[in-house]
Structure formats: structure tokens, C-alpha cells
Design a protein around this motif. Structure first.
Motif, PDB file in Angstrom:
ATOM      1  N   GLY A  64      15.451  -9.475   9.984  1.00 37.47           N
ATOM      2  CA  GLY A  64      14.418 -10.268  10.645  1.00 37.47           C
ATOM      3  C   GLY A  64      13.092 -10.216   9.913  1.00 37.47           C
ATOM      4  N   ARG A  65      12.738  -9.022   9.418  1.00 33.72           N
ATOM      5  CA  ARG A  65      11.487  -8.912   8.661  1.00 33.72           C
ATOM      6  C   ARG A  65      11.550  -9.723   7.375  1.00 33.72           C
ATOM      7  NH1 ARG A  65      11.844  -3.551  10.671  1.00 33.72           N
ATOM      8  NH2 ARG A  65      12.909  -2.836   8.776  1.00 33.72           N
ATOM      9  N   LEU A  66      12.721  -9.743   6.742  1.00 34.77           N
ATOM     10  CA  LEU A  66      12.895 -10.534   5.532  1.00 34.77           C
ATOM     11  C   LEU A  66      12.714 -12.021   5.833  1.00 34.77           C
ATOM     12  CD1 LEU A  66      13.745 -10.799   2.542  1.00 34.77           C
ATOM     13  CD2 LEU A  66      16.123 -10.844   3.323  1.00 34.77           C
ATOM     14  N   VAL A  67      13.354 -12.490   6.903  1.00 40.93           N
ATOM     15  CA  VAL A  67      13.252 -13.900   7.279  1.00 40.93           C
ATOM     16  C   VAL A  67      11.814 -14.252   7.664  1.00 40.93           C
ATOM     17  CG1 VAL A  67      13.997 -15.654   8.947  1.00 40.93           C
ATOM     18  CG2 VAL A  67      15.661 -14.040   8.002  1.00 40.93           C
ATOM     19  N   LEU A  68      11.126 -13.326   8.356  1.00 42.65           N
ATOM     20  CA  LEU A  68       9.746 -13.587   8.765  1.00 42.65           C
ATOM     21  C   LEU A  68       8.843 -13.788   7.551  1.00 42.65           C
ATOM     22  CD1 LEU A  68       7.583 -13.833  10.928  1.00 42.65           C
ATOM     23  CD2 LEU A  68       7.330 -11.335  10.857  1.00 42.65           C
ATOM     24  N   GLY A  69       9.062 -13.002   6.504  1.00 43.23           N
ATOM     25  CA  GLY A  69       8.245 -13.150   5.299  1.00 43.23           C
ATOM     26  C   GLY A  69       8.348 -14.547   4.716  1.00 43.23           C
ATOM     27  N   TYR A  70       9.571 -15.064   4.651  1.00 41.44           N
ATOM     28  CA  TYR A  70       9.761 -16.418   4.132  1.00 41.44           C
ATOM     29  C   TYR A  70       9.230 -17.464   5.106  1.00 41.44           C
ATOM     30  CZ  TYR A  70      12.574 -14.871   0.177  1.00 41.44           C
ATOM     31  OH  TYR A  70      12.989 -14.290  -0.996  1.00 41.44           O
ATOM     32  N   ARG A  97      -1.314 -15.662  -5.139  1.00 45.48           N
ATOM     33  CA  ARG A  97      -0.916 -14.476  -4.378  1.00 45.48           C
ATOM     34  C   ARG A  97      -0.796 -13.331  -5.375  1.00 45.48           C
ATOM     35  NH1 ARG A  97       4.583 -16.548  -2.183  1.00 45.48           N
ATOM     36  NH2 ARG A  97       4.673 -16.946  -4.420  1.00 45.48           N
ATOM     37  N   VAL A  98      -1.753 -12.428  -5.328  1.00 48.18           N
ATOM     38  CA  VAL A  98      -1.821 -11.380  -6.334  1.00 48.18           C
ATOM     39  C   VAL A  98      -1.732 -10.001  -5.689  1.00 48.18           C
ATOM     40  CG1 VAL A  98      -4.344 -11.466  -6.287  1.00 48.18           C
ATOM     41  CG2 VAL A  98      -3.200 -10.425  -8.238  1.00 48.18           C
ATOM     42  N   GLY A  99      -0.932  -9.144  -6.289  1.00 48.53           N
ATOM     43  CA  GLY A  99      -0.850  -7.760  -5.855  1.00 48.53           C
ATOM     44  C   GLY A  99      -1.679  -6.897  -6.787  1.00 48.53           C
ATOM     45  N   VAL A 100      -2.535  -6.064  -6.237  1.00 49.69           N
ATOM     46  CA  VAL A 100      -3.397  -5.190  -7.030  1.00 49.69           C
ATOM     47  C   VAL A 100      -2.966  -3.748  -6.790  1.00 49.69           C
ATOM     48  CG1 VAL A 100      -5.752  -4.394  -7.439  1.00 49.69           C
ATOM     49  CG2 VAL A 100      -5.324  -6.801  -6.913  1.00 49.69           C
ATOM     50  N   SER A 101      -2.546  -3.081  -7.843  1.00 49.18           N
ATOM     51  CA  SER A 101      -2.167  -1.673  -7.724  1.00 49.18           C
ATOM     52  C   SER A 101      -3.353  -0.871  -7.214  1.00 49.18           C
ATOM     53  CB  SER A 101      -1.714  -1.146  -9.084  1.00 49.18           C
ATOM     54  OG  SER A 101      -1.603   0.255  -9.072  1.00 49.18           O
ATOM     55  N   ASP A 102      -3.103   0.018  -6.245  1.00 48.37           N
ATOM     56  CA  ASP A 102      -4.214   0.780  -5.672  1.00 48.37           C
ATOM     57  C   ASP A 102      -4.809   1.770  -6.674  1.00 48.37           C
ATOM     58  OD1 ASP A 102      -2.165   2.607  -5.710  1.00 48.37           O
ATOM     59  OD2 ASP A 102      -2.086   2.907  -3.548  1.00 48.37           O
ATOM     60  N   SER A 134       5.884  -0.812  -4.473  1.00 48.04           N
ATOM     61  CA  SER A 134       5.955  -1.726  -3.331  1.00 48.04           C
ATOM     62  C   SER A 134       5.575  -3.151  -3.742  1.00 48.04           C
ATOM     63  CB  SER A 134       5.025  -1.233  -2.214  1.00 48.04           C
ATOM     64  OG  SER A 134       4.988  -2.145  -1.139  1.00 48.04           O
ATOM     65  N   LEU A 135       4.556  -3.265  -4.575  1.00 50.35           N
ATOM     66  CA  LEU A 135       4.134  -4.589  -5.033  1.00 50.35           C
ATOM     67  C   LEU A 135       5.193  -5.233  -5.912  1.00 50.35           C
ATOM     68  CD1 LEU A 135       0.402  -3.825  -5.902  1.00 50.35           C
ATOM     69  CD2 LEU A 135       1.272  -5.022  -3.881  1.00 50.35           C
ATOM     70  N   LEU A 136       5.871  -4.431  -6.728  1.00 51.14           N
ATOM     71  CA  LEU A 136       6.925  -4.974  -7.583  1.00 51.14           C
ATOM     72  C   LEU A 136       8.101  -5.477  -6.750  1.00 51.14           C
ATOM     73  CD1 LEU A 136       6.881  -2.370 -10.500  1.00 51.14           C
ATOM     74  CD2 LEU A 136       6.016  -4.721 -10.532  1.00 51.14           C
ATOM     75  N   ALA A 137       8.372  -4.817  -5.627  1.00 48.37           N
ATOM     76  CA  ALA A 137       9.428  -5.300  -4.728  1.00 48.37           C
ATOM     77  C   ALA A 137       9.040  -6.658  -4.149  1.00 48.37           C
ATOM     78  CB  ALA A 137       9.657  -4.284  -3.608  1.00 48.37           C
ATOM     79  N   ASP A 138       7.762  -6.819  -3.773  1.00 48.61           N
ATOM     80  CA  ASP A 138       7.290  -8.108  -3.268  1.00 48.61           C
ATOM     81  C   ASP A 138       7.349  -9.176  -4.361  1.00 48.61           C
ATOM     82  OD1 ASP A 138       6.801  -7.068  -0.786  1.00 48.61           O
ATOM     83  OD2 ASP A 138       4.665  -6.758  -1.096  1.00 48.61           O
ATOM     84  N   HIS A 142       9.437 -12.832  -4.622  1.00 47.60           N
ATOM     85  CA  HIS A 142       8.568 -14.007  -4.749  1.00 47.60           C
ATOM     86  C   HIS A 142       7.554 -14.109  -3.614  1.00 47.60           C
ATOM     87  CE1 HIS A 142      11.012 -15.474  -8.088  1.00 47.60           C
ATOM     88  NE2 HIS A 142      12.068 -15.161  -7.364  1.00 47.60           N
ATOM     89  N   LYS A 143       7.176 -12.964  -3.066  1.00 49.31           N
ATOM     90  CA  LYS A 143       6.129 -12.958  -2.052  1.00 49.31           C
ATOM     91  C   LYS A 143       4.748 -12.983  -2.689  1.00 49.31           C
ATOM     92  CE  LYS A 143       8.676 -10.542   1.623  1.00 49.31           C
ATOM     93  NZ  LYS A 143       8.657  -9.358   2.529  1.00 49.31           N
ATOM     94  N   ILE A 144       4.660 -12.562  -3.951  1.00 53.93           N
ATOM     95  CA  ILE A 144       3.417 -12.634  -4.699  1.00 53.93           C
ATOM     96  C   ILE A 144       3.711 -13.218  -6.072  1.00 53.93           C
ATOM     97  CG2 ILE A 144       2.148 -10.806  -3.519  1.00 53.93           C
ATOM     98  CD1 ILE A 144       3.072  -8.824  -5.513  1.00 53.93           C
ATOM     99  N   ASP A 145       2.670 -13.734  -6.719  1.00 54.73           N
ATOM    100  CA  ASP A 145       2.843 -14.411  -8.005  1.00 54.73           C
ATOM    101  C   ASP A 145       2.708 -13.463  -9.188  1.00 54.73           C
ATOM    102  OD1 ASP A 145       3.008 -17.088  -6.825  1.00 54.73           O
ATOM    103  OD2 ASP A 145       0.882 -16.815  -6.366  1.00 54.73           O
ATOM    104  N   VAL A 146       1.865 -12.446  -9.048  1.00 52.91           N
ATOM    105  CA  VAL A 146       1.589 -11.565 -10.171  1.00 52.91           C
ATOM    106  C   VAL A 146       1.078 -10.229  -9.646  1.00 52.91           C
ATOM    107  CG1 VAL A 146      -0.808 -12.316 -10.454  1.00 52.91           C
ATOM    108  CG2 VAL A 146       0.447 -11.468 -12.452  1.00 52.91           C
ATOM    109  N   VAL A 147       1.300  -9.176 -10.402  1.00 51.31           N
ATOM    110  CA  VAL A 147       0.797  -7.844 -10.065  1.00 51.31           C
ATOM    111  C   VAL A 147      -0.169  -7.404 -11.156  1.00 51.31           C
ATOM    112  CG1 VAL A 147       1.380  -5.406  -9.738  1.00 51.31           C
ATOM    113  CG2 VAL A 147       2.860  -7.181  -8.781  1.00 51.31           C
TER     114      VAL A 147
END
Length: 313
Positions: A64-70, A97-102, A134-138, A142-147
Motif C-alpha cells: 500500500g505504501r508503494l502504491v501510495l507513492g505512485y 525532485r532532488v534528494g540531498v544526502s544529509d 534511503s535516497l538511492l532507493a527512492d 523513480h521517486k526522485i530525479d537525482v541525488v
């Protein structure tokens, strides 16, 4: 998914956000029985249980969480389409959509992303911060475009992606003027027995900095360790200790936190990457970031070739 019914997906999305069928029925102006039946049919067609009961409410399963993301992305794009058609008929909003490593310094993250704001197109940035894995999994989903990261993809990560080197630079040390007066020796001897603020264990700079201190036979007093670079800078601004940051943002750090630059070394070199699932960068905002980083921010990268990460997922 096969045979995806977007009306069923919308019912699912509404229930997931509302937390219960009763609240969703009020929003959709349908009976609870109708929604319950449609959700059951949606689950049956997809072959996955999407909700599980938790008291009077519903909780999402892993599927369900996977489907919700899409679903969030699909209906967000739908809303954007309506806005474009009704309010901006000649202009398309570019979404990044960018992921920034903490572990990436916040000031540097802003400097890297800043060129995207100067694009002629209207830009909407969705910036997500988190652990690199975690960002690489996203990214893989395809939840984010670049990290954006201070290190390439770890070889242990089972994701197919490519490391695009944005630039590299040495590091500078900063302190308040008052703290510098307490340790007046020339750099780097001034760090001996001085309070030092260290980045957290996830930061690539940490191990390089400790090895450099050993090589210089320096023994500062570790006054604090920080996963958040902005918080470390704030402690540095308060005079809690010396700290290091990439030389590429030295002027910004001094100006923003009212600090002085104690010294600089190229013996410690930091590298910064844009990680994507494409071998060649194509997103207009990411291309603008890459060009500005190589030409202006760092200016010392001879090649913009990308290096592949060999693990595939």
C-alpha cells in the motif's frame, strides 16, 4: 500494474490520506459500502492487500505504501496539468525532485541547486533530505530525479545508477575571531588542543579529516559531532570550536556565520556528485546545476564524464 483503474486508484488515494473509509466517504460523497467495495475490487485486481485494520482506522501495508507513492505523483501531475491548462497555457512548470544526502553541507547544497532557479522556465523544486542509501532507493523507484552527495554510490548498494562528478575542492577551517585569539599559533598548529567540531560518521569528510590530523601530529579536543552541517556551523558561530567546510563555500560560510577563515589545505580533497539512473544527464535543471558547478563553483573539473555503478537492481 495491469488493468489499472484510475477511479479505483483515486478512491485508494483518498482513503489512504483520510485514514478511514468513513472520512473518505464524506470527502468523496459516496457511501462507505461503495468505497469499501471499490477498494476490495482494486486489491483483487492488483493481487495485493493494500490496507490492514488498526482499531477503527486503516493502515497501509508495504504494498500500500508503494502504491501510495505512485498515486501521489500521478495526482500531483494531474493537478499541475489543470493549473497549466487554466492558468499558464503557454508555460510548462519544470519539476525537479532532488534528494540531498544529509552529510552534504547545507550551504553547499544550496549553492549547487541555485543555478536551477535561474532557468527561464518556471521551476518547482521538491527537495528531500536523508541518508544516502534511503535516497538511492527512492532514486531506483523513480521517486526522485537525482541525488546530491559528498560520495559516490557505495558498491554495496544494489541499484543501477551513475555517478556524475560535479567538482572537487580542498577544505577550509573556520572559527570566531575570539576563539582564534585564544589559539594564536599559525595554522595548522593552532588546532593543537583546541576545541574541534566534527561532521557525523556518514560524512566523507570525517575520516579524511581525522587522518589528516594524525598525519600532522595534531591532537585537538573533540568538542562535538554533528550529522547536520548547519547545526555544526551554528555551534561554530557560537564559539564552541573550530570546524571545517569545503573551500568552495568559504566566503559564504564566513559571511553567513560571521566567522574568519583560519586556514586552508588541499591535502584533504572533497568530491561532490550528482547520482542519476541515466548514463547522461538530461533534466534541464540538473544540467544547469552540473554546468555551473564545473565552471563556476569548483572550476577545476577537467571532464564531465560519468562513472557507472556496476550493481544492478
Amino acid at each position: 500494474m495491469s488493468n489499472l483503474n484510475y477511479k479505483h486508484l483515486h478512491y485508494f488515494w483518498t482513503v489512504a490520506k483520510a485514514g478511514s473509509i468513513a472520512r473518505a466517504s464524506e470527502q468523496l460523497h459516496l457511501t462507505p459500502q461503495t468505497i469499501s467495495g471499490q477498494i476490495s475490487l482494486f486489491e483483487e485486481v492488483q493481487g495485493e492487500q493494500l490496507f490492514k485494520k488498526h482499531g477503527r482506522n486503516l493502515e497501509l501495508t508495504e504494498a500500500g505504501r508503494l502504491v501510495l507513492g505512485y498515486a501521489e505523483e500521478i495526482f500531483s501531475l494531474g493537478q499541475e496539468l489543470e493549473e497549466v491548462l487554466h492558468h499558464r497555457p503557454t508555460e510548462r512548470t519544470v519539476q525537479l525532485r532532488v534528494g540531498v544526502s544529509d552529510a552534504l553541507p547545507k550551504a553547499l547544497a544550496y549553492r549547487l541547486l541555485e543555478p536551477a532557479l535561474k532557468l527561464p522556465q518556471t521551476l518547482r523544486i521538491n527537495c528531500r533530505e536523508g541518508k544516502l542509501e534511503s535516497l538511492l532507493a527512492d532514486l531506483a523507484m523513480h521517486k526522485i530525479d537525482v541525488v546530491m552527495s559528498d560520495s559516490p554510490m557505495p558498491p554495496t548498494v544494489n541499484v543501477r545508477g551513475f555517478n556524475h562528478l560535479l567538482g572537487q575542492c580542498g577544505i577550509s577551517f573556520f572559527a570566531t575571531a575570539a576563539l582564534r585569539q585564544q589559539y594564536p599559533a599559525a595554522f595548522p598548529a593552532c588546532l593543537e588542543a583546541a576545541p574541534l567540531l566534527l561532521p557525523g560518521e556518514d560524512a566523507a569528510l570525517r575520516s579524511k579529516l581525522l587522518h589528516w590530523l594524525d598525519a600532522q601530529q595534531l591532537h585537538p579536543r573533540i568538542a562535538g559531532e554533528f550529522d547536520d552541517s548547519a547545526l555544526m556551523s551554528a555551534f561554530g558561530q557560537a564559539g564552541a570550536g573550530f570546524f571545517a567546510a569545503p573551500s568552495a563555500i568559504a566566503d559564504m560560510v564566513m559571511r553567513q556565520y560571521d566567522l574568519i577563515q583560519v586556514g586552508q589545505t588541499d591535502d584533504i580533497e572533497e568530491q561532490f556528485y550528482a547520482i542519476s539512473v541515466q548514463r547522461k544527464l538530461t533534466h534541464p535543471a540538473v544540467l544547469a546545476i552540473s554546468r555551473a558547478a564545473q565552471q563556476d563553483l569548483f572550476g577545476n573539473v577537467a571532464s564531465n564524464r560519468s562513472s557507472p555503478h556496476n550493481s544492478e537492481g
